[in-house]
Scaffold this active site. Structure first.
Site, mmCIF file in Angstrom:
data_model
loop_
_atom_site.group_PDB
_atom_site.id
_atom_site.type_symbol
_atom_site.label_atom_id
_atom_site.label_comp_id
_atom_site.label_asym_id
_atom_site.label_seq_id
_atom_site.Cartn_x
_atom_site.Cartn_y
_atom_site.Cartn_z
ATOM 1 N N SER A 8 7.921 -2.742 0.714
ATOM 2 C CA SER A 8 6.982 -1.904 -0.029
ATOM 3 C C SER A 8 7.646 -0.581 -0.385
ATOM 4 O O SER A 8 7.976 0.223 0.488
ATOM 5 C CB SER A 8 5.738 -1.630 0.820
ATOM 6 N N HIS A 33 7.317 -5.046 -3.369
ATOM 7 C CA HIS A 33 5.875 -4.799 -3.246
ATOM 8 C C HIS A 33 5.596 -3.383 -3.743
ATOM 9 O O HIS A 33 6.213 -2.415 -3.288
ATOM 10 C CB HIS A 33 5.438 -4.960 -1.797
ATOM 11 N N ASP A 35 2.622 -0.550 -4.458
ATOM 12 C CA ASP A 35 1.261 -0.154 -4.099
ATOM 13 C C ASP A 35 0.732 0.884 -5.072
ATOM 14 O O ASP A 35 1.267 1.981 -5.173
ATOM 15 C CB ASP A 35 1.259 0.427 -2.677
ATOM 16 N N MET A 37 -2.462 3.211 -6.017
ATOM 17 C CA MET A 37 -3.679 3.795 -5.417
ATOM 18 C C MET A 37 -4.276 4.827 -6.365
ATOM 19 O O MET A 37 -3.544 5.598 -6.981
ATOM 20 C CB MET A 37 -3.319 4.490 -4.104
ATOM 21 N N HIS A 66 0.217 -4.506 -6.034
ATOM 22 C CA HIS A 66 -1.021 -4.477 -5.235
ATOM 23 C C HIS A 66 -1.884 -3.318 -5.724
ATOM 24 O O HIS A 66 -1.554 -2.159 -5.484
ATOM 25 C CB HIS A 66 -0.607 -4.312 -3.760
ATOM 26 N N MET A 68 -4.821 -1.035 -5.458
ATOM 27 C CA MET A 68 -5.884 -0.491 -4.607
ATOM 28 C C MET A 68 -6.646 0.504 -5.473
ATOM 29 O O MET A 68 -6.594 1.715 -5.272
ATOM 30 C CB MET A 68 -5.273 0.170 -3.367
ATOM 31 N N MET A 138 -5.120 -7.505 4.259
ATOM 32 C CA MET A 138 -4.725 -6.176 4.726
ATOM 33 C C MET A 138 -4.781 -6.175 6.249
ATOM 34 O O MET A 138 -5.811 -6.484 6.840
ATOM 35 C CB MET A 138 -5.692 -5.102 4.201
ATOM 36 N N ASP A 176 -0.135 -7.599 4.776
ATOM 37 C CA ASP A 176 0.309 -6.272 4.349
ATOM 38 C C ASP A 176 -0.200 -5.170 5.282
ATOM 39 O O ASP A 176 -1.401 -4.936 5.372
ATOM 40 C CB ASP A 176 -0.222 -6.041 2.916
#
Ligand code: DX5
Ligand code: ZN
Length: 216
Positions: A8, A33, A35, A37, A66, A68, A138, A176
């Protein structure tokens, strides 16, 4: 069963992002990966399109993105094209019309993932599993790297694996949060296919050895 590792980039050194990406390119890791947000779905902000486009340009392995974020539908087109996602994962908790959302990801030739927060039971996935390519469990509360693994995720992984097998599907399971050499073995044994590792990889003194230990 696949045994993939996805470092990540959230835990990487953003001041040397190109070098960090190149390090993963040269490693035995399988995916990147990423992330995303939004400060609403999770209490943190991370990266957006300018940064992800720079990563996509340098990356020679699939991008596992991913989201979020709330209202992921508003951005699916851009994550599939500009951000060059290979797998695009949205949260179950953020989607009112999850079936439609997954369909719109798949229509763009991208693998569709569904993520569950730690409190969401895998039973909610029963009807949607045939329309997903991956489920991300998660194993920490989303929003930050470097948190402690929630141990009940192991049982949850087994339950999900059983349901996937019961339905005769080949949906991947990704875990994750708080994953590293100390729990990788039991997670793969429980049915996981893809393990995300942020802190365990980027803070390691011997990153390649960390990956080897996790794959063993
Ligand atoms: C947390 C993110 C994770 C995180 C993993 O919200 O979804 O991908 O970066 O980092 P570690 O492995 O450090 O828990
Ligand atoms: Zn993640």
């Amino acid at each position: 069963m696949a045994k993939l590792i996805a470092p990540s980039l959230l835990s990487s050194d953003f001041g040397h992002l190109a070098d960090e990406v190149e390090g993963v390119n040269r490693s035995v890791a399988d995916w990147f990966h990423i992330d995303v947000m939004d400060g609403h779905f999770v209490p943190n902000l991370s990266m957006g399109f300018p940064v992800i486009k720079a990563i996509a340009k340098a990356a020679r392995k699939p991008l596992d993105i991913h989201l979020m974020i709330e209202r992921p539908d508003d951005y699916i087109e851009r994550f599939c094209t500009e951000a060059a996602a290979s797998v695009l994962t949205v949260h179950y908790e953020a989607c009112t019309h999850l079936h439609r959302t997954l369909q719109s990801i798949r229509q763009r030739g991208v693998k569709a993932g569904v993520a569950l927060n730690p409190h969401t039971p895998v039973s909610v996935l029963e009807e949607i599993l045939p329309y997903a390519d991956m489920v991300l469990l998660m194993s920490v509360n989303p929003g930050f790297g470097g948190q402690r693994f929630i141990p009940t995720t192991l049982r949850k992984t087994e339950k999900l694996k059983n349901e996937i097998l019961r339905q005769g599907l080949s949906v991947l399971i990704e875990i994750d949060g708080g994953v590293g050499p100390e729990n990788a073995g039991e997670l793969f044994a429980a049915g996981a296919d893809v393990l995300v590792c942020g802190n365990a990889y980027f803070s390691s003194e011997d990153r390649e050895e960390t990956l080897r230990l996790m794959k063993r």
